[in-house]
Design an enzyme around this catalytic site. Sequence first.
Site, short mmCIF file in Angstrom:
data_model
loop_
_atom_site.label_atom_id
_atom_site.label_comp_id
_atom_site.label_asym_id
_atom_site.label_seq_id
_atom_site.Cartn_x
_atom_site.Cartn_y
_atom_site.Cartn_z
N ILE A 97 0.90 -1.15 0.00
CA ILE A 97 0.00 0.00 0.00
C ILE A 97 0.93 1.19 0.00
O ILE A 97 1.61 1.46 0.99
CB ILE A 97 -0.95 0.04 1.22
CG1 ILE A 97 -1.99 -1.08 1.14
CG2 ILE A 97 -1.65 1.41 1.27
CD1 ILE A 97 -3.00 -1.08 2.29
N TYR A 98 1.02 1.86 -1.15
CA TYR A 98 1.90 3.01 -1.31
C TYR A 98 1.04 4.24 -1.55
O TYR A 98 0.18 4.24 -2.44
CB TYR A 98 2.83 2.81 -2.52
CG TYR A 98 3.96 1.83 -2.34
CD1 TYR A 98 4.19 1.17 -1.13
CD2 TYR A 98 4.80 1.55 -3.39
CE1 TYR A 98 5.25 0.29 -0.98
CE2 TYR A 98 5.87 0.66 -3.25
CZ TYR A 98 6.08 0.04 -2.04
OH TYR A 98 7.13 -0.84 -1.90
N GLY A 109 -4.80 5.63 2.05
CA GLY A 109 -4.37 4.31 2.52
C GLY A 109 -5.56 3.48 2.99
O GLY A 109 -5.63 2.28 2.72
N ASN A 136 8.79 1.81 10.41
CA ASN A 136 7.76 2.59 9.72
C ASN A 136 6.55 2.70 10.66
O ASN A 136 5.54 2.04 10.50
CB ASN A 136 7.37 1.93 8.39
CG ASN A 136 6.49 2.82 7.54
OD1 ASN A 136 5.94 3.81 7.99
ND2 ASN A 136 6.34 2.44 6.28
N TYR A 143 -1.91 -0.26 10.45
CA TYR A 143 -2.36 -1.66 10.42
C TYR A 143 -2.92 -2.11 11.77
O TYR A 143 -3.92 -2.82 11.82
CB TYR A 143 -1.24 -2.58 9.93
CG TYR A 143 -0.90 -2.34 8.47
CD1 TYR A 143 -1.87 -2.50 7.49
CD2 TYR A 143 0.36 -1.92 8.08
CE1 TYR A 143 -1.59 -2.25 6.15
CE2 TYR A 143 0.65 -1.68 6.75
CZ TYR A 143 -0.32 -1.84 5.79
OH TYR A 143 -0.05 -1.60 4.47
N LYS A 145 -4.40 -0.22 13.94
CA LYS A 145 -5.71 0.42 14.04
C LYS A 145 -6.77 -0.36 13.24
O LYS A 145 -7.95 -0.36 13.58
CB LYS A 145 -5.61 1.86 13.53
CG LYS A 145 -6.87 2.69 13.67
CD LYS A 145 -6.65 4.11 13.19
CE LYS A 145 -6.58 4.12 11.69
NZ LYS A 145 -6.38 5.39 11.05
#
Length: 173
Positions: A97-98, A109, A136, A143, A145
């Site tokens: 996911i960029y 996102g 990161n 993630y 969350k």
Amino acid sequence: MTSIVLKKASAGDLETLQQIGKETFYETFAKYNSEDEIQKYLTESFSSEKLLKELNTPDSQFFIAWEKENPIGYLKVNSGKAQTELQDETALEIERIYVKSSHYGKKVGQLLYDKALEIALRQQKKYIWLGVWEENKRAVSFYSKNGFTEFDQHIFRLGSDEQTDLMMKKVLE
């Protein structure tokens, strides 16, 4: 805010994926790595040959997030043998996911993640998994969350540097 549209990518989107991939990877990781190592990684990982192979892999799917005519991020998911590690038929991997840094905090996102969740549910997967660099913090928090928990770790090599990725998964009901 302008509406954001997700479109499934094909081989015709190769240059767009290369541009987004290189830009977002550089924005996120350049400050933590040498310029030489980053440039080498970008050249190899986003080469036309490598990306075309990924785009033509039957169990991989790419989706580009568009704001008007501007690509602002993308999602890559894998199932079956296209998964990078686990290759569990009951799982879906979120490989990428960029999102461009200009769109952080604008729910891009989340839209991309929601698309991955939709695919996993439609394919009746038992869980979604991914690897995310432990440093990161923005991504790890995102993630977590969304209900992901750490289940393992693996080494991601960027040039000569070994970095630890957290393996995270979310069990689907």
